[in-house]
Design a protein around this motif. Structure first.
Motif, PDB file in Angstrom:
ATOM      1  N   ILE A   1       3.468  -8.898  11.420  1.00 14.37           N
ATOM      2  CA  ILE A   1       3.368  -7.873  10.337  1.00 14.37           C
ATOM      3  C   ILE A   1       2.119  -7.087  10.293  1.00 14.37           C
ATOM      4  N   GLU A   2       2.070  -6.031  10.316  1.00 10.96           N
ATOM      5  CA  GLU A   2       0.543  -5.163  10.211  1.00 10.96           C
ATOM      6  C   GLU A   2       0.485  -4.792   8.827  1.00 10.96           C
ATOM      7  N   ARG A   3       1.532  -4.365   8.167  1.00 13.96           N
ATOM      8  CA  ARG A   3       1.755  -4.081   6.606  1.00 13.96           C
ATOM      9  C   ARG A   3       2.701  -4.745   6.021  1.00 13.96           C
ATOM     10  N   SER A   4       2.562  -5.527   5.064  1.00 16.63           N
ATOM     11  CA  SER A   4       3.667  -6.402   4.372  1.00 16.63           C
ATOM     12  C   SER A   4       4.432  -5.514   3.721  1.00 16.63           C
ATOM     13  N   SER A   5       5.671  -5.898   3.373  1.00 18.23           N
ATOM     14  CA  SER A   5       6.579  -5.078   2.222  1.00 18.23           C
ATOM     15  C   SER A   5       6.286  -5.558   0.962  1.00 18.23           C
ATOM     16  N   GLY A   6       5.426  -6.574   0.799  1.00 19.08           N
ATOM     17  CA  GLY A   6       5.078  -7.194  -0.380  1.00 19.08           C
ATOM     18  C   GLY A   6       6.181  -8.249  -0.936  1.00 19.08           C
ATOM     19  N   SER A   7       7.196  -8.437   0.116  1.00 21.20           N
ATOM     20  CA  SER A   7       8.172  -9.492  -0.288  1.00 21.20           C
ATOM     21  C   SER A   7       8.090 -10.547   1.006  1.00 21.20           C
TER      22      SER A   7
END
Length: 58
Positions: A18-24
């Protein structure tokens, strides 16, 4: 969300991060599993790719 995917010479993903999370955590996990199990690149396209993923909740 953005994933960093390492692809082998045969086109299979060998590593997914994961380079940038979805927040979930659940969506992040599902996205990484989907790439590992279902995605393939053409043979000879080995390398590292950054792939954006967008989700729409219905």
């Amino acid at each position: 969300m953005r994933l960093r995917i390492q692809v082998a010479e045969d086109g299979t993903p060998t590593a997914v991060k994961i380079e940038r999370s979805s927040g979930s955590d659940t969506l992040d996990h599902q996205a990484m599993e989907s790439v590992r199990k279902n995605w393939r690149w053409p043979a000879g396209k080995a390398g590292a790719y950054t792939v954006p993923m967008n989700f729409t909740l219905k």
